[in-house]
Each structure stands twice: as structure tokens, then as C-alpha cells.
Design a protein around this motif. Sequence first.
Motif, short mmCIF file in Angstrom:
data_model
loop_
_atom_site.label_atom_id
_atom_site.label_comp_id
_atom_site.label_asym_id
_atom_site.label_seq_id
_atom_site.Cartn_x
_atom_site.Cartn_y
_atom_site.Cartn_z
N LEU A 6 43.36 53.52 114.21
CA LEU A 6 44.22 53.13 113.08
C LEU A 6 43.66 53.70 111.78
CD1 LEU A 6 46.33 51.32 111.54
CD2 LEU A 6 44.68 49.43 111.74
N TYR A 7 44.53 54.42 111.04
CA TYR A 7 44.14 54.96 109.73
C TYR A 7 44.93 54.19 108.65
CZ TYR A 7 43.63 57.95 105.70
OH TYR A 7 43.34 58.41 104.43
N ILE A 8 44.23 53.74 107.62
CA ILE A 8 44.90 53.03 106.52
C ILE A 8 44.58 53.78 105.22
CG2 ILE A 8 45.04 50.86 105.23
CD1 ILE A 8 44.23 49.41 107.84
N HIS A 9 45.62 54.20 104.51
CA HIS A 9 45.42 55.02 103.31
C HIS A 9 45.53 54.20 102.04
CE1 HIS A 9 45.06 58.93 101.37
NE2 HIS A 9 45.94 58.49 100.48
N TRP A 10 44.51 54.33 101.17
CA TRP A 10 44.56 53.73 99.83
C TRP A 10 44.66 54.89 98.84
CZ3 TRP A 10 45.62 49.07 98.19
CH2 TRP A 10 45.39 48.76 96.85
N PRO A 11 45.77 55.02 98.13
CA PRO A 11 46.05 56.28 97.44
C PRO A 11 45.56 56.37 95.99
CG PRO A 11 47.98 54.89 97.35
CD PRO A 11 46.93 54.09 98.06
N PHE A 12 44.71 55.44 95.56
CA PHE A 12 44.34 55.43 94.13
C PHE A 12 42.89 55.83 93.90
CE2 PHE A 12 47.67 52.14 94.70
CZ PHE A 12 48.68 52.84 94.04
N ASP A 21 42.93 67.89 96.66
CA ASP A 21 44.39 67.85 96.86
C ASP A 21 44.79 66.76 97.85
OD1 ASP A 21 43.84 68.92 99.35
OD2 ASP A 21 45.49 70.35 99.28
N PHE A 22 43.93 65.75 98.00
CA PHE A 22 44.31 64.61 98.84
C PHE A 22 45.42 63.81 98.13
CE2 PHE A 22 40.33 65.67 100.78
CZ PHE A 22 40.48 65.29 102.10
N ASN A 23 46.06 62.92 98.87
CA ASN A 23 47.12 62.10 98.28
C ASN A 23 46.47 60.98 97.47
OD1 ASN A 23 49.64 61.03 97.72
ND2 ASN A 23 49.69 59.80 99.60
N SER A 24 46.02 61.35 96.27
CA SER A 24 45.30 60.39 95.42
C SER A 24 45.89 60.41 94.02
CB SER A 24 43.82 60.74 95.39
OG SER A 24 43.64 62.02 94.84
N HIS A 25 46.02 59.24 93.42
CA HIS A 25 46.72 59.10 92.15
C HIS A 25 45.95 58.17 91.22
CE1 HIS A 25 50.37 60.78 94.12
NE2 HIS A 25 49.77 60.26 95.17
N VAL A 26 46.08 58.45 89.93
CA VAL A 26 45.40 57.61 88.93
C VAL A 26 46.44 56.72 88.27
CG1 VAL A 26 43.99 57.66 86.83
CG2 VAL A 26 43.71 59.46 88.57
N ARG A 27 46.14 55.43 88.18
CA ARG A 27 47.07 54.47 87.57
C ARG A 27 46.31 53.55 86.63
NH1 ARG A 27 50.11 57.55 89.62
NH2 ARG A 27 51.66 57.17 91.23
N ASP A 28 46.97 53.13 85.53
CA ASP A 28 46.33 52.17 84.62
C ASP A 28 46.17 50.83 85.32
OD1 ASP A 28 46.20 53.98 82.62
OD2 ASP A 28 48.11 53.37 81.69
N ARG A 29 47.19 50.47 86.05
CA ARG A 29 47.18 49.15 86.70
C ARG A 29 47.72 49.30 88.11
NH1 ARG A 29 50.92 45.96 86.74
NH2 ARG A 29 50.24 44.18 87.96
N ILE A 30 47.05 48.66 89.06
CA ILE A 30 47.55 48.73 90.44
C ILE A 30 47.95 47.32 90.89
CG2 ILE A 30 46.90 49.26 92.84
CD1 ILE A 30 44.67 51.09 91.49
N PRO A 31 49.20 47.14 91.29
CA PRO A 31 49.59 45.81 91.77
C PRO A 31 49.01 45.57 93.16
CG PRO A 31 51.45 47.33 91.88
CD PRO A 31 50.30 48.13 91.35
#
Length: 379
Positions: A6-12, A21-31
Motif C-alpha cells: 500500500l502506497y499513501i501519498h502526502w502531496p505537500f 518534479d514529484f507531485n508536491s505542492h506548497v500551501r499556506d494552510r492545509i486542511p
Amino acid sequence: MDSLALYIHWPFCLAKCPYCDFNSHVRDRIPQARFRAALRRELAWEAERLGHRRLTSIFFGGGTPSLMEPDTVADLIADAKRLFKPADDLEITLEANPTSVEAERFHGFKQAGVNRVSLGVQALNDADLKMLGRGHTAAEALRAVDLAASIFDRYSFDLIYARPGQTVDGWRQELQEAISRARDHLSLYQLTIEYGTMFARLRDAGKLMPPDNDHARALWDVTQEVTAKAGLPAYEISNHARPGAESRHNLIYWRYGEYVGVGPGAHGRIASAKGRRAQATESHPEMWLTVVETEGHALVEDDILSAEEQADEFLLMGLRLSEGIEPADFQAMSGRDLDPGRVASLIADGMVEYTPRGRIRVSAEGFPVLDAVVADLAA
Ligand SMILES: C[S@@+](CC[C@H](N)C(=O)[O-])C[C@H]1O[C@@H](n2cnc3c(N)ncnc32)[C@H](O)[C@@H]1O
Ligand code: SF4
């Protein structure tokens, strides 16, 4: 085969590294609570489809999974153990960035059930860490490694080499220091300039000069020499371990086993009566969240691979391993033998070899040009 990974992705991430170039993103706030609920929901949806399979590993990858709250990790592990049949030696890895903030959570991750961490150290000198855009110093990273070593039985860390300006002697020393801090596993990646990254733009503008082929080869050679001498030989093109300490989760990918992916942009490969299914979820984090909240899952690709496609993937994955592949498995998948002429010519060129047990593997000479060797064999 009944077992499943099982792979679980956390994208932040806290910041986007210029080479990544991984699926990674920067956010001010993460719900976080919404993402936690959605990950649990998608996991339950997948488990319902897959049935009560034997689960051999869980891998929290990213992005930066060490930014997850330990409670989120704990809930997902508990769900997975309930929804599947966990193996006695279930391996649960979490990728962590080595900043002090994240290291503070290590105890929480251990309590959640994580039993292996993989830290993105990347370099052991501050100038190169800065060049790589990392948010930690070498001392901070090494403190995180020491802390991981004191908490977890199993830990590994990543370094990136073939960096602009890196010398062979400098890398040799850095490797030796890394080995002195490693227990039984290290991932050593050659810097790849990925399309669309800041590094690609800098290189195209003449502002970043990766090593030329000869220099990259010298860095590769010293990597193999120093790690093998230290008892940490490569078991995969970029992964080194003492025998028995390999990442069991990653071995599932390379041995072309079955795995399911949960979270934004997660991939899966699941066997079915019609053939192997290639699955992928929506990659944009907020889009993924909305779709899971309304549909219960965000699978956007679920295609049956043709025999040839499966055989190509099998070669692409299996030839990364020093153990190589079983020709009969290729035959069973593709319905044909590997082209004997191509095999013979690659053997004559010293690029591949037969093991004493009749497997085919890429030779020490072939590994630095692995892509070309695989393309040749797969054709
Ligand atoms: C999915 S990343 C996540 C690790 C974690 N977020 C971190 O950066 O510490 C896994 C590893 O891939 C490697 N990596 C990422 N981009 C790379 C590139 N362009 N070239 C070589 N290695 C890369 C890095 O060593 C990184 O630690
Ligand atoms: S290397 Fe790690 S921290 Fe950096 S952007 Fe990629 S996933 Fe995020």
C-alpha cells in the motif's frame, strides 16, 4: 500472488526544491482533517474492491509525509491493518524531511506504527544544501538521522550526487561520512535535471552546469566502490543495503508485484483476470480532495495493460535490480522469449550477464547506461 503493498501519498511540502518534479505542492494552510478523512475514505473504497488481501508493506511517500500529523498516520495504519490481513512483519515506512520541526514528530510516528523512516538528507555540506534549495543545514540533517537511529530499528537516508561542481574526492569523503551514519540502508541518487523544474530552466539559461558524462561516470564508479567496500552494495540502481535490509516495499515495485495507491497522484498495479491494471488517482491535491469527498475515490485511470506493455514494465523495473529478472517470467507475461540475438549482443558488449541460476541481469558496465540497455532488450 495474494500479497499487496500500500502506497499513501502526502502531496505537500514546506517549499518546492528546484530539482524536484514529484507531485508536491506548497500551501499556506492545509486542511489536515479533511485530507485525513479523504485518505481514509479512499483507502476503504480500495479495500472494498480488493478484498481482504495479505498486506506486506505500507509506504507514506510525498511530498513530505513527515508534515502529516502523527494521528493521521495512526488512523491510516489502523485502517489498513483492519481492512487487509497484515503480515506479521508488516513494513511501514514514512519519508521524512530532516528539519528539527519534523524530527520532533518521530516519537509520534513510531507510536502510530511506523517502523522504518527514510530521510531526505541530500547533501552533507551546507553550500550544496543551499544550492539544492533545502531548508535545513547538514548539522540539522545529521541530528535528525541520529534521532531516527535512536527511535527506529530501521532507517535510511537519501543523498543526491552528480551535483554541479562536485569533485570525486569530495564525494568520496561525503559518502564515507554518510556510511558512518547509516545503519543498513542508503539511497544514492544521481541528480536528474527534470523537465519543467527550476533546475532545467537554469541549465537551459547556462546558469547551472551538471557534470559531463565522464565526470558523472567517475562519481558513479566511486559510489559503487565505496559502498561495496563498506558492505552496502547496490541492490537496485540507486539503493544500497546490507543483505536482508532492503526496502521490502520498493522491492515489490521492482519485482513487479501488486500495489495499491491512495492519495493525490498515487499509482497502483493490480492483477486481474483480464491482465494487470494500471491505476492512478487525480494528482491535483484540492481536486483530488473534492472528488473523494463526493465520490469516495478519485481514481482517474484504470487501464488493462497489454501483454507487451506488462512485459516492458517488468523489464524496466526488474533490470534496475542487481538480482535481475527471470527470463521465464518475461516469457509468461509477453508470450514470447527475449530476443536471443539482442541478448547475445548485449552479453558480447558486456552490458548484461546470466547469473549462475539462469537469471538475466545488467552488469556493472551496463548499469551506468541502464536506460539504453533496457530499451535494447525491450525492443
Ligand atoms: C519523493 S522525494 C521525497 C523526500 C522528501 N520530501 C525530502 O525531500 O526529503 C524522494 C527522494 O528523491 C530524490 N530526488 C528527488 N528529485 C530528484 C532529482 N531530480 N534527481 C535525483 N534525485 C531526486 C531525493 O533524494 C528525495 O529525497
Ligand atoms: S525533494 Fe522532497 S521536499 Fe523537495 S519538493 Fe520534492 S518532495 Fe518536496
